[in-house]
Enzyme design. Structure first.
Site, mmCIF file in Angstrom:
data_model
loop_
_atom_site.group_PDB
_atom_site.id
_atom_site.type_symbol
_atom_site.label_atom_id
_atom_site.label_comp_id
_atom_site.label_asym_id
_atom_site.label_seq_id
_atom_site.Cartn_x
_atom_site.Cartn_y
_atom_site.Cartn_z
ATOM 1 N N GLN A 1 -10.192 -3.910 -3.583
ATOM 2 C CA GLN A 1 -11.242 -3.506 -2.977
ATOM 3 C C GLN A 1 -12.444 -3.912 -4.011
ATOM 4 O O GLN A 1 -13.470 -4.278 -3.782
ATOM 5 C CB GLN A 1 -11.359 -2.033 -2.592
ATOM 6 C CG GLN A 1 -12.688 -1.446 -1.979
ATOM 7 C CD GLN A 1 -12.949 -2.204 -0.669
ATOM 8 O OE1 GLN A 1 -11.952 -2.332 0.190
ATOM 9 N NE2 GLN A 1 -14.232 -2.911 -0.416
ATOM 10 N N ARG B 1 0.754 -1.245 -0.180
ATOM 11 C CA ARG B 1 -0.087 0.108 -0.148
ATOM 12 C C ARG B 1 0.958 1.032 -0.002
ATOM 13 O O ARG B 1 1.637 1.371 0.796
ATOM 14 C CB ARG B 1 -0.890 -0.027 1.108
ATOM 15 C CG ARG B 1 -1.539 1.310 1.253
ATOM 16 C CD ARG B 1 -2.624 1.368 2.331
ATOM 17 N NE ARG B 1 -3.983 0.517 1.852
ATOM 18 C CZ ARG B 1 -5.063 0.607 2.390
ATOM 19 N NH1 ARG B 1 -5.368 1.463 3.605
ATOM 20 N NH2 ARG B 1 -6.124 -0.005 2.153
ATOM 21 N N CYS C 1 -16.108 1.332 0.667
ATOM 22 C CA CYS C 1 -15.121 0.798 0.976
ATOM 23 C C CYS C 1 -14.520 0.656 2.486
ATOM 24 O O CYS C 1 -14.028 -0.088 2.880
ATOM 25 C CB CYS C 1 -13.902 0.938 -0.210
ATOM 26 S SG CYS C 1 -13.299 2.460 0.196
ATOM 27 N N HIS D 1 -7.278 0.625 -6.426
ATOM 28 C CA HIS D 1 -7.798 0.011 -5.385
ATOM 29 C C HIS D 1 -8.198 -1.494 -5.720
ATOM 30 O O HIS D 1 -9.298 -1.876 -5.599
ATOM 31 C CB HIS D 1 -8.474 0.469 -4.125
ATOM 32 C CG HIS D 1 -8.310 0.033 -2.865
ATOM 33 N ND1 HIS D 1 -7.648 -0.925 -2.674
ATOM 34 C CD2 HIS D 1 -9.057 0.577 -1.810
ATOM 35 C CE1 HIS D 1 -7.827 -1.343 -1.227
ATOM 36 N NE2 HIS D 1 -8.723 -0.366 -0.673
ATOM 37 N N ASP E 1 -17.016 7.060 -1.557
ATOM 38 C CA ASP E 1 -15.864 6.703 -0.587
ATOM 39 C C ASP E 1 -15.812 8.260 0.059
ATOM 40 O O ASP E 1 -16.280 9.147 -0.330
ATOM 41 C CB ASP E 1 -14.637 6.662 -1.766
ATOM 42 C CG ASP E 1 -13.472 6.285 -1.049
ATOM 43 O OD1 ASP E 1 -13.335 6.117 0.164
ATOM 44 O OD2 ASP E 1 -12.493 6.019 -1.929
ATOM 45 N N ARG F 1 -13.380 -8.909 1.517
ATOM 46 C CA ARG F 1 -11.990 -8.645 1.366
ATOM 47 C C ARG F 1 -11.032 -9.852 1.574
ATOM 48 O O ARG F 1 -10.189 -10.567 0.689
ATOM 49 C CB ARG F 1 -11.268 -7.423 2.046
ATOM 50 C CG ARG F 1 -11.872 -6.154 1.640
ATOM 51 C CD ARG F 1 -11.284 -5.867 0.323
ATOM 52 N NE ARG F 1 -9.690 -5.443 0.240
ATOM 53 C CZ ARG F 1 -9.235 -4.484 0.849
ATOM 54 N NH1 ARG F 1 -9.754 -3.445 1.470
ATOM 55 N NH2 ARG F 1 -7.937 -4.463 0.934
#
Ligand code: CP
Ligand code: NVA
Length: 320
Positions: free
Chosen positions: A139, A109, A275, A136, A235, A303
């Site tokens: 996700q 990340r 997310c 991402h 988001d 996930r």
């Protein structure tokens, strides 16, 4: 190259895999999740090690990869910028060369996508994008698995991905890493994203890396983006790395809050996804995220299941 690898693959963007690979992955995730729910031991990654490198904070990504790897019989090494030489300017290429000689898989990340690409270019083992400024993909893997669980028929070979064709995903908010990844998924799997962002925060198809700009439509008004949508998603207004812009974003995004009126404009059985982490009262109202159409907790749990399928695929290839 270690025994068992025929062709090393990385997972740096959603478009790194083809539609039929996604059909395989979602089916593996379904099987792996079912085994987990039945308390059946499944440890195909015994003696394999995952290095997790975090240059930004995380709850879900860390727990899902770490728990998933242990459940599959492997182990993890957790590194952050602050407690490794990454924070003291060791070149990312050198870090990649060293770390990838000692582990079997790396999840990163970080900030710029170019950084993970440089790491991958110098890695002996597969590299997974655990979030960058631009993308991402893990996700969206979980989001699609969640959508399929709730809405797709299961046939002899697994979820019928054809059910995604022609569907509408409404994206309300920042044209960020999540939005870019939704666009890539739409292009590969045949649905359309209705994107509504404040002016100045639009998605850029060049950054998103989509060739077919027909995979998304832009709406000035977020309510219009939600009309007829099968899934409404949003988001945070300020992603990690953009905290200095927080005050101006609070003003710019004030009308981009998913509320009951937006959900009412969508299909009657539309799902809501986020997310996480969420800020109730900013990008979504509490009645929506905590309401009956919200599947955010399934999304978070998935996930782990889908990333277990991803790690299995990258390390062992297709099973059976
Ligand atoms: N959704 C997600 O990636 O959460 P974390 O930032 O907690 O990992
Ligand atoms: N867009 C958010 C996602 C967090 C999981 C961020 O990059 O901070």
């Amino acid at each position: 190259m270690k025994p068992g690898y025929s062709l090393m693959r990385h997972y740096l963007q959603f478009k790194d895999f083809r539609a039929e690979e996604y059909a395989y992955l979602f089916e593996r995730a379904r099987v792996i999740k079912q085994r987990f729910k039945n308390y059946e031991k499944y440890q195909p990654l015994t003696d394999r090690t995952l290095a997790m490198i975090f240059e930004k904070a995380s709850t879900r990504t860390r727990v899902s990869f770490e728990a998933g790897m242990y459940q599959m019989g492997g182990s993890v090494v957790h590194l952050t910028t602050g407690d490794s030489q990454l924070g003291r300017s060791e070149p990312i290429e050198d870090s990649a060369r060293v770390i990838s000689r000692m582990v079997d898989l790396v999840m990163i990340r970080t900030f710029e996508q170019s950084k993970i690409e440089r790491f991958a270019a110098h890695s002996r083992v597969p590299v997974i994008n655990g979030l960058t400024n631009e993308f991402h993909p893990c996700q969206i893997l979980a989001d699609l698995l969640t959508y399929l669980e709730h809405r797709a028929p299961v046939n002899a070979s697994g979820y019928d991905l054809n059910c995604l064709k022609g569907k509408v995903v409404a994206w309300v908010g920042d044209g960020n890493n999540m939005a870019n990844t939704w666009l890539q998924a739409a292009e590969i799997l045949g649905f359309t994203v209705h994107v509504s962002t404040p002016s100045g925060y639009e998605v850029d198809p060049a950054v998103a890396g989509v060739r077919d700009i027909g995979c998304y439509k832009v709406f000035k008004n977020p309510l219009d983006a939600c009309r007829g949508a099968h899934l409404v998603t949003t988001d945070v207004w300020t992603s990690m790395g953009y905290e200095a812009e927080n005050a101006e974003r609070l003003k710019a995004f004030a009308d981009w809050c998913v509320d009951a009126e937006m959900m009412a404009a969508a299909q009657p059985d539309a799902l809501f996804m986020h997310c996480l982490p969420a800020h109730r009262g900013e990008e979504v109202t509490a009645d929506v995220i905590d309401g009956p159409q919200s599947v955010v907790w399934d999304e978070a749990e998935n996930r782990m299941h889908v990333q277990k399928a991803l790690m299995e695929y990258l390390l062992l290839g297709r099973i059976g």
